[in-house]
Scaffold this motif. Structure first.
Motif, short mmCIF file in Angstrom:
data_model
loop_
_atom_site.label_atom_id
_atom_site.label_comp_id
_atom_site.label_asym_id
_atom_site.label_seq_id
_atom_site.Cartn_x
_atom_site.Cartn_y
_atom_site.Cartn_z
N PRO A 188 0.71 -1.38 -0.01
CA PRO A 188 0.41 -0.42 0.02
C PRO A 188 0.56 1.17 -0.08
O PRO A 188 1.65 0.99 0.06
CB PRO A 188 -1.20 -0.42 1.12
CG PRO A 188 0.57 -1.07 2.26
CD PRO A 188 0.71 -1.98 1.26
N VAL A 189 -0.24 2.59 -0.18
CA VAL A 189 0.95 3.49 -0.15
C VAL A 189 -0.02 4.31 0.79
O VAL A 189 -1.25 4.76 1.33
CB VAL A 189 0.47 4.27 -1.12
CG1 VAL A 189 0.69 6.10 -0.24
CG2 VAL A 189 0.96 3.76 -2.74
N ILE A 190 0.71 4.51 2.21
CA ILE A 190 0.33 5.69 3.59
C ILE A 190 0.59 6.59 3.90
O ILE A 190 1.71 7.00 3.69
CB ILE A 190 0.49 4.29 4.69
CG1 ILE A 190 0.54 2.71 4.23
CG2 ILE A 190 -0.43 4.68 5.86
CD1 ILE A 190 0.54 1.95 5.22
N MET A 191 -0.65 7.28 3.66
CA MET A 191 -0.60 8.87 4.23
C MET A 191 -0.95 9.12 5.82
O MET A 191 -1.45 8.21 6.20
CB MET A 191 -1.20 9.36 3.54
CG MET A 191 -0.73 9.38 1.59
SD MET A 191 -1.41 10.70 1.28
CE MET A 191 -1.40 12.33 2.03
N SER A 192 -0.03 9.83 6.52
CA SER A 192 -0.35 10.43 7.34
C SER A 192 -1.88 12.05 7.53
O SER A 192 -1.24 12.19 6.82
CB SER A 192 0.71 10.51 8.75
OG SER A 192 1.30 11.60 8.54
N ALA A 193 -1.81 11.98 8.97
CA ALA A 193 -2.95 13.39 8.78
C ALA A 193 -1.98 14.47 8.52
O ALA A 193 -2.79 15.91 8.36
CB ALA A 193 -3.91 13.32 10.08
N GLY A 194 -0.63 14.55 9.16
CA GLY A 194 0.23 15.55 9.38
C GLY A 194 0.19 15.99 7.91
O GLY A 194 0.66 17.06 7.47
N GLU A 195 0.50 15.17 7.01
CA GLU A 195 0.01 15.21 5.14
C GLU A 195 -0.95 15.87 3.96
O GLU A 195 -1.12 16.32 2.89
CB GLU A 195 0.50 14.28 4.14
CG GLU A 195 2.24 13.17 5.09
CD GLU A 195 1.94 12.31 4.60
OE1 GLU A 195 3.19 12.60 2.66
OE2 GLU A 195 1.59 11.44 4.66
N ASN A 231 -4.70 7.40 7.63
CA ASN A 231 -4.69 7.20 8.86
C ASN A 231 -4.75 8.50 9.48
O ASN A 231 -3.84 9.82 9.24
CB ASN A 231 -2.97 6.53 9.54
CG ASN A 231 -2.65 5.70 9.66
OD1 ASN A 231 -3.24 4.80 8.51
ND2 ASN A 231 -1.10 5.33 8.99
N ASP A 232 -5.69 7.75 10.96
CA ASP A 232 -6.36 9.28 12.00
C ASP A 232 -6.74 10.85 10.29
O ASP A 232 -6.29 11.91 10.76
CB ASP A 232 -5.01 10.53 12.24
CG ASP A 232 -4.61 9.03 13.21
OD1 ASP A 232 -5.53 8.16 14.07
OD2 ASP A 232 -3.60 8.60 13.09
N ILE A 233 -7.69 10.19 8.96
CA ILE A 233 -8.01 11.63 8.47
C ILE A 233 -8.33 12.94 9.53
O ILE A 233 -8.94 13.23 8.96
CB ILE A 233 -9.19 10.74 7.38
CG1 ILE A 233 -9.27 11.89 6.58
CG2 ILE A 233 -10.63 9.91 8.17
CD1 ILE A 233 -9.86 11.31 5.16
N ASP A 234 -9.83 12.65 10.30
CA ASP A 234 -10.11 13.14 11.31
C ASP A 234 -9.33 14.64 11.70
O ASP A 234 -9.64 15.78 12.21
CB ASP A 234 -11.79 12.21 12.08
CG ASP A 234 -10.71 11.82 13.06
OD1 ASP A 234 -9.66 10.99 12.63
OD2 ASP A 234 -10.97 10.83 14.04
N ALA A 235 -8.41 13.64 12.10
CA ALA A 235 -7.47 14.43 13.07
C ALA A 235 -7.01 16.16 11.95
O ALA A 235 -6.50 16.84 12.35
CB ALA A 235 -6.18 14.07 13.62
N GLY A 236 -6.76 15.51 10.60
CA GLY A 236 -6.46 16.77 9.33
C GLY A 236 -7.83 17.12 8.89
O GLY A 236 -7.39 18.58 8.54
#
Length: 428
Positions: A188-195, A231-236
């Motif tokens: 997979p390609v994984i992103m975080s809320a910080g991006e 990950n943590d899409i609601d934080a972003g």
């Protein structure tokens, strides 16, 4: 005397800055005029005085090709800025892009020896060693979503592109998903809320589209299954209290909505081509509270939602698999879980980590104390070996002691208000 010079198929003297497509297409065809004026020559034209005066233009150089016009009247600098591929400076030292005279053969075909590693944005899971437990309900939901998107063209039904996994903190949403990726052989390609936020407007939305297309290239070029995980899409993207909606928040939401509606037509700024069809890539987003996200994004046609709240059986099985190598029986795990009810899964992982504290303190004393810690860890000689670290023996009593310590820290955070100590004169 006026001499007209026509030069066809002129190529740029700067191959390292040329667009990628110039490597396969013929060089740019350009025509320009070079006028040589002879002051002693007489002209029969009525415009001799006008032609004898050289045209004054604000040029970089008389011999510069940067201002050379193409067939559409655009110079090379305009094309350099227009082409999105030219913004990728990582290809500047690759064979075929830079002149072979400067690339050389002493480093192989590519001078940029870390190019392959820098471009690796997909995730592999070699670090997940051991036997882990995956909750059956969790696995069924994730696997079903992935398979439905890969066979969406065979189904006579609307298949949501996004799976939203939400629930309490520390319940293993991301970790369980990664275990499923490893079991299925997905890269997979994984992103975080910080991006999802940037000082440059539009950059996060473009990044999502690029990562989506990267996952599509994994399917097309490597023959592996892939997906995009955020990950943590609601934080972003979530709205908490009086937080402000930014332009990037709006663009990210719009980008995800557009991907859900048109999963095979994704642009990163290039011109549209009929043959530019992207593979449909499932998206998995994790979060704690999806009620804070823009409602049209999480509607049923775009996002399939899954609330993850592990029951007692799931918690016992996951924790037992975690403690199994330490010799802790399943009955002991049940007693530990019942001693600390209503705790997240990461709480039971923190129990085991806390039991290492005393052993680490003893190991520091064996090194020579905290005064010599830096030299021993960072500046030790090549032939110098550190004392062997002996992990502690895991017992139910030690785990319960660590659990009570963590529970006390939780209660102190909830009960102690340092602001009251600083401002005693302020009423509640």
């Amino acid at each position: 005397m006026t001499v007209i010079v026509n030069i066809a198929r002129l190529s740029s003297p700067f191959p390292s800055l040329s667009p990628k497509k110039s490597l396969t297409s013929p060089p740019l065809s350009v025509s320009f005029c070079c006028k040589i004026h002879n002051n002693n020559a007489t002209s029969t034209s009525g415009n001799s005085d006008h032609e004898s005066k050289p045209e004054r233009r604000n040029r970089l150089s008389e011999q510069s090709s940067w201002e050379t016009k193409d067939a559409e009247g655009n110079d090379y600098l305009y094309r350099l800025g227009k082409e999105a591929d030219n913004m990728n400076i990582a290809v500047g030292a690759r064979a075929g892009v830079i002149d072979p005279l400067f690339a050389g053969n002493f480093l192989g075909k590519d001078s940029d020896i870390v190019f392959d590693y820098r471009q690796k944005v997909t995730r592999s899971f070699e670090y997940l060693q051991g036997d882990y437990y995956i909750a059956p309900m969790f696995m069924d939901k994730v696997v079903c979503h992935i398979v439905k998107n890969y066979i969406a063209h065979l189904l006579n039904a609307k298949v949501p592109l996004i799976l939203g996994i939400w629930g309490g903190k520390g319940q293993g949403k991301s970790f369980q998903t990664e275990l499923i990726f490893q079991a299925m052989g997905i890269e997979p390609v994984i992103m975080s809320a910080g991006e999802l936020e940037s000082e440059r407007a539009g950059e996060p939305g473009r990044l999502i589209r690029e990562r989506y297309r990267t996952a599509s290239q994994v399917v097309q070029n490597q023959g592996k299954m892939s997906c995009l995980m955020i990950n943590d899409i609601d934080a972003g993207l979530g709205r908490f209290g009086n937080t402000q909606m930014t332009v990037n928040n709006q663009i990210v939401v719009g980008t995800l909505m557009n991907l859900a509606d048109n999963p095979t037509r994704v642009s990163v700024g290039q011109d549209w081509r009929e043959t530019d069809i992207t593979n449909r890539i499932p998206i998995i987003a994790t979060g704690n509270d999806f009620s804070t996200i823009y409602a049209p994004l999480i509607r049923d046609g775009r996002m399939d939602k899954f609330y993850w709240r592990p029951n007692l059986e799931d918690i016992v099985n996951i924790v037992h698999r975690m403690y199994e190598k330490d010799g802790i029986s399943k009955d002991d795990v049940v007693s530990i879980v019942k001693t600390f009810p209503n705790q997240a899964l990461d709480f039971y992982g923190a129990l085991r980590s806390r039991t290492y504290d005393r052993s680490i303190s003893k190991w520091i004393d064996d090194i020579g104390g905290i005064e010599k810690l830096g030299n021993k860890l960072l500046n030790k000689r090549d032939n110098e070996k550190l004392p062997a670290f002996t992990p502690p023996e895991q017992t139910v009593e030690a785990l319960l002691e660590s659990g009570y310590s963590l529970l006390q820290e939780q209660q102190l955070i909830m009960e102690t208000k340092l602001s009251k100590e600083y401002m005693k004169n302020v009423d509640d």
